[in-house]
Write a protein that holds these residues in place. Structure first.
Motif, PDB file in Angstrom:
ATOM      1  N   ARG A  14       5.917  17.892 -10.403  1.00 31.42           N
ATOM      2  CA  ARG A  14       5.046  16.791  -9.982  1.00 31.42           C
ATOM      3  C   ARG A  14       5.044  16.667  -8.461  1.00 31.42           C
ATOM      4  O   ARG A  14       6.007  17.046  -7.809  1.00 31.42           O
ATOM      5  CB  ARG A  14       5.510  15.503 -10.659  1.00 31.42           C
ATOM      6  CG  ARG A  14       5.310  15.623 -12.177  1.00 31.42           C
ATOM      7  CD  ARG A  14       6.149  14.677 -12.943  1.00 31.42           C
ATOM      8  NE  ARG A  14       5.606  13.323 -12.914  1.00 31.42           N
ATOM      9  CZ  ARG A  14       6.077  12.324 -13.655  1.00 31.42           C
ATOM     10  NH1 ARG A  14       7.075  12.544 -14.483  1.00 31.42           N
ATOM     11  NH2 ARG A  14       5.546  11.131 -13.581  1.00 31.42           N
ATOM     12  N   SER A  15       3.964  16.139  -7.909  1.00 23.82           N
ATOM     13  CA  SER A  15       3.865  16.037  -6.447  1.00 23.82           C
ATOM     14  C   SER A  15       4.583  14.779  -5.967  1.00 23.82           C
ATOM     15  O   SER A  15       4.699  13.797  -6.699  1.00 23.82           O
ATOM     16  CB  SER A  15       2.400  15.991  -6.009  1.00 23.82           C
ATOM     17  OG  SER A  15       1.886  14.688  -6.188  1.00 23.82           O
ATOM     18  N   ILE A  16       5.045  14.818  -4.735  1.00 25.28           N
ATOM     19  CA  ILE A  16       5.793  13.687  -4.185  1.00 25.28           C
ATOM     20  C   ILE A  16       4.903  12.434  -4.106  1.00 25.28           C
ATOM     21  O   ILE A  16       5.367  11.314  -4.351  1.00 25.28           O
ATOM     22  CB  ILE A  16       6.457  14.034  -2.825  1.00 25.28           C
ATOM     23  CG1 ILE A  16       7.441  12.937  -2.411  1.00 25.28           C
ATOM     24  CG2 ILE A  16       5.443  14.301  -1.733  1.00 25.28           C
ATOM     25  CD1 ILE A  16       8.647  12.775  -3.306  1.00 25.28           C
ATOM     26  N   THR A  17       3.625  12.624  -3.808  1.00 25.08           N
ATOM     27  CA  THR A  17       2.705  11.486  -3.727  1.00 25.08           C
ATOM     28  C   THR A  17       2.595  10.789  -5.087  1.00 25.08           C
ATOM     29  O   THR A  17       2.660   9.561  -5.170  1.00 25.08           O
ATOM     30  CB  THR A  17       1.302  11.961  -3.283  1.00 25.08           C
ATOM     31  OG1 THR A  17       1.461  12.767  -2.112  1.00 25.08           O
ATOM     32  CG2 THR A  17       0.403  10.799  -2.975  1.00 25.08           C
ATOM     33  N   GLU A  18       2.457  11.608  -6.117  1.00 26.74           N
ATOM     34  CA  GLU A  18       2.346  11.056  -7.473  1.00 26.74           C
ATOM     35  C   GLU A  18       3.646  10.324  -7.856  1.00 26.74           C
ATOM     36  O   GLU A  18       3.623   9.217  -8.383  1.00 26.74           O
ATOM     37  CB  GLU A  18       2.073  12.214  -8.446  1.00 26.74           C
ATOM     38  CG  GLU A  18       1.887  11.778  -9.886  1.00 26.74           C
ATOM     39  CD  GLU A  18       2.107  12.920 -10.884  1.00 26.74           C
ATOM     40  OE1 GLU A  18       2.054  14.098 -10.487  1.00 26.74           O
ATOM     41  OE2 GLU A  18       2.354  12.615 -12.059  1.00 26.74           O
ATOM     42  N   ILE A  19       4.770  10.946  -7.532  1.00 27.86           N
ATOM     43  CA  ILE A  19       6.062  10.358  -7.898  1.00 27.86           C
ATOM     44  C   ILE A  19       6.270   9.023  -7.174  1.00 27.86           C
ATOM     45  O   ILE A  19       6.720   8.047  -7.774  1.00 27.86           O
ATOM     46  CB  ILE A  19       7.221  11.330  -7.577  1.00 27.86           C
ATOM     47  CG1 ILE A  19       7.091  12.612  -8.409  1.00 27.86           C
ATOM     48  CG2 ILE A  19       8.570  10.669  -7.840  1.00 27.86           C
ATOM     49  CD1 ILE A  19       7.992  13.745  -7.948  1.00 27.86           C
ATOM     50  N   LEU A  20       5.911   8.979  -5.896  1.00 26.61           N
ATOM     51  CA  LEU A  20       6.163   7.759  -5.115  1.00 26.61           C
ATOM     52  C   LEU A  20       5.249   6.593  -5.520  1.00 26.61           C
ATOM     53  O   LEU A  20       5.476   5.464  -5.094  1.00 26.61           O
ATOM     54  CB  LEU A  20       6.030   8.040  -3.611  1.00 26.61           C
ATOM     55  CG  LEU A  20       7.131   8.909  -3.001  1.00 26.61           C
ATOM     56  CD1 LEU A  20       6.914   9.090  -1.509  1.00 26.61           C
ATOM     57  CD2 LEU A  20       8.527   8.337  -3.272  1.00 26.61           C
ATOM     58  N   SER A  21       4.242   6.867  -6.342  1.00 25.20           N
ATOM     59  CA  SER A  21       3.421   5.753  -6.818  1.00 25.20           C
ATOM     60  C   SER A  21       4.096   5.038  -7.983  1.00 25.20           C
ATOM     61  O   SER A  21       3.728   3.919  -8.341  1.00 25.20           O
ATOM     62  CB  SER A  21       2.033   6.239  -7.223  1.00 25.20           C
ATOM     63  OG  SER A  21       2.113   7.045  -8.378  1.00 25.20           O
ATOM     64  N   VAL A  22       5.096   5.678  -8.587  1.00 26.91           N
ATOM     65  CA  VAL A  22       5.816   5.031  -9.692  1.00 26.91           C
ATOM     66  C   VAL A  22       7.320   4.890  -9.446  1.00 26.91           C
ATOM     67  O   VAL A  22       7.982   4.070 -10.080  1.00 26.91           O
ATOM     68  CB  VAL A  22       5.582   5.769 -11.034  1.00 26.91           C
ATOM     69  CG1 VAL A  22       4.145   5.605 -11.492  1.00 26.91           C
ATOM     70  CG2 VAL A  22       5.942   7.243 -10.936  1.00 26.91           C
ATOM     71  N   ASN A  23       7.882   5.677  -8.532  1.00 23.38           N
ATOM     72  CA  ASN A  23       9.299   5.558  -8.189  1.00 23.38           C
ATOM     73  C   ASN A  23       9.416   5.255  -6.702  1.00 23.38           C
ATOM     74  O   ASN A  23       8.858   5.977  -5.889  1.00 23.38           O
ATOM     75  CB  ASN A  23      10.056   6.863  -8.454  1.00 23.38           C
ATOM     76  CG  ASN A  23      10.198   7.177  -9.921  1.00 23.38           C
ATOM     77  OD1 ASN A  23       9.410   7.921 -10.483  1.00 23.38           O
ATOM     78  ND2 ASN A  23      11.183   6.599 -10.550  1.00 23.38           N
ATOM     79  N   ALA A  24      10.157   4.217  -6.373  1.00 24.02           N
ATOM     80  CA  ALA A  24      10.368   3.908  -4.956  1.00 24.02           C
ATOM     81  C   ALA A  24      11.212   5.011  -4.325  1.00 24.02           C
ATOM     82  O   ALA A  24      12.104   5.565  -4.967  1.00 24.02           O
ATOM     83  CB  ALA A  24      11.067   2.572  -4.821  1.00 24.02           C
ATOM     84  N   ALA A  25      10.944   5.320  -3.070  1.00 22.60           N
ATOM     85  CA  ALA A  25      11.759   6.289  -2.339  1.00 22.60           C
ATOM     86  C   ALA A  25      13.151   5.691  -2.114  1.00 22.60           C
ATOM     87  O   ALA A  25      13.300   4.465  -2.104  1.00 22.60           O
ATOM     88  CB  ALA A  25      11.103   6.604  -1.001  1.00 22.60           C
ATOM     89  N   PRO A  26      14.182   6.538  -1.927  1.00 21.26           N
ATOM     90  CA  PRO A  26      15.513   6.002  -1.614  1.00 21.26           C
ATOM     91  C   PRO A  26      15.410   5.002  -0.457  1.00 21.26           C
ATOM     92  O   PRO A  26      14.743   5.277   0.532  1.00 21.26           O
ATOM     93  CB  PRO A  26      16.313   7.235  -1.201  1.00 21.26           C
ATOM     94  CG  PRO A  26      15.637   8.384  -1.897  1.00 21.26           C
ATOM     95  CD  PRO A  26      14.181   8.010  -1.973  1.00 21.26           C
ATOM     96  N   GLY A  27      16.049   3.845  -0.632  1.00 22.06           N
ATOM     97  CA  GLY A  27      15.987   2.805   0.394  1.00 22.06           C
ATOM     98  C   GLY A  27      15.011   1.700   0.052  1.00 22.06           C
ATOM     99  O   GLY A  27      15.101   0.604   0.581  1.00 22.06           O
ATOM    100  N   PHE A  28      14.061   1.978  -0.849  1.00 21.46           N
ATOM    101  CA  PHE A  28      13.035   0.991  -1.149  1.00 21.46           C
ATOM    102  C   PHE A  28      13.057   0.511  -2.601  1.00 21.46           C
ATOM    103  O   PHE A  28      12.203  -0.271  -3.002  1.00 21.46           O
ATOM    104  CB  PHE A  28      11.651   1.548  -0.801  1.00 21.46           C
ATOM    105  CG  PHE A  28      11.477   1.791   0.668  1.00 21.46           C
ATOM    106  CD1 PHE A  28      11.178   0.744   1.522  1.00 21.46           C
ATOM    107  CD2 PHE A  28      11.648   3.053   1.206  1.00 21.46           C
ATOM    108  CE1 PHE A  28      11.035   0.953   2.887  1.00 21.46           C
ATOM    109  CE2 PHE A  28      11.512   3.281   2.574  1.00 21.46           C
ATOM    110  CZ  PHE A  28      11.203   2.223   3.413  1.00 21.46           C
ATOM    111  N   SER A  29      14.031   0.970  -3.369  1.00 26.37           N
ATOM    112  CA  SER A  29      14.124   0.503  -4.754  1.00 26.37           C
ATOM    113  C   SER A  29      14.913  -0.798  -4.783  1.00 26.37           C
ATOM    114  O   SER A  29      16.008  -0.890  -4.224  1.00 26.37           O
ATOM    115  CB  SER A  29      14.837   1.531  -5.630  1.00 26.37           C
ATOM    116  OG  SER A  29      15.118   0.951  -6.893  1.00 26.37           O
TER     117      SER A  29
END
Ligand SMILES: [Zn+2]
Length: 187
Positions: A106-121
Motif C-alpha cells: 500500500r502507498s504511504i499516502t493511502e496509509i496515512l489517511s487511516v493511520n496517523a504517522a508516528p507522533g500524531f496518534s
C-alpha cells in the motif's frame, strides 16, 4: 519575540526522533509541520489494564483507565457490551503498523489517511482507546450502527470520553466511530 514563527534551525530531540521514524517510512520531512493533527507525547505514567479483545496486555494512563472502567461497568448495567481493542501505543509501534502495510504494497499516502504517522496518534497519550462490542467486527465503520455506539454517543462524555474523528473531521482522518479519547476535566 512574541508571535515569532518556530525557528527552523532549532530541532527538538522529539522532532529528531520522529524524523528518523518518518524517514524510514518514506514520509516527507515537512510532514511534521504540515500535518493537521496535534503532536502527541508518549505517556509517562502507564498502568496495566484488563487484557484486550485479543487477549493482549494493554496499558493506559491511570485516569483514563479509571474512567474507562467506570464507563464499561455503567454500560454493562444496561446490557451494553463494550471492550478494549487497543489502548496505548508508542511511536515505534505506530511505525511498525505502517511498515507492515507498506510491505503489503500500500502507498504511504493511502496509509496515512487511516493511520496517523508516528507522533500524531492519540494512542501515544495513553488516553485513547479503540472500543469494540459483541456482534460487530473490530474497527469497522459499521460500529456506528451498534447499540454500543448509540450508548457511547449518549453517555461517554459523562466519563470524559469524546470521539476524536467524526465524519469530515478537520484532521482529515478517516471516520473512526470506535476511537474515543479521555480528557481530564471534561464533564
Ligand atoms: Zn484508535
Amino acid at each position: 519575540m512574541a508571535g515569532a514563527p518556530p525557528s527552523l534551525n532549532k530541532i527538538e530531540p522529539l522532532h529528531e526522533k520522529l524524523l528518523v521514524l518518518h524517514q524510514a517510512l518514506g514520509i516527507a520531512p515537512d510532514y511534521l509541520d504540515t500535518c493537521k493533527m496535534p503532536l502527541c507525547s508518549e505517556a509517562n505514567r502507564l498502568i496495566d489494564t484488563e487484557l484486550d479483545y485479543y487477549q493482549r496486555p494493554q496499558r493506559l494512563m491511570p485516569e483514563a483507565f479509571q474512567a474507562w472502567s467506570a464507563m464499561k461497568q455503567a454500560a454493562a448495567t444496561q446490557q451494553i457490551s463494550i471492550f478494549l481493542i487497543s489502548a496505548f501505543r508508542d511511536y515505534q509501534y505506530q511505525h511498525d503498523v505502517i511498515a507492515r502495510k507498506l510491505a503489503e504494497g500500500r502507498s504511504i499516502t493511502e496509509i496515512l489517511s487511516v493511520n496517523a504517522a508516528p507522533g500524531f496518534s492519540e494512542h501515544h497519550t495513553g488516553c485513547a482507546i479503540d472500543i469494540g462490542t459483541e456482534g460487530c467486527e473490530a474497527l469497522v465503520e459499521n460500529f456506528e450502527n451498534t447499540k454500543a455506539f448509540q450508548w457511547l454517543t449518549e453517555n461517554a462524555a459523562n466519563y470524559g470520553f469524546r470521539m476524536t474523528y467524526p465524519r469530515n473531521n478537520s484532521y482529515e482522518m478517516a471516520y473512526e466511530p470506535w476511537h474515543w479519547c479521555f480528557a481530564e476535566g471534561q464533564p
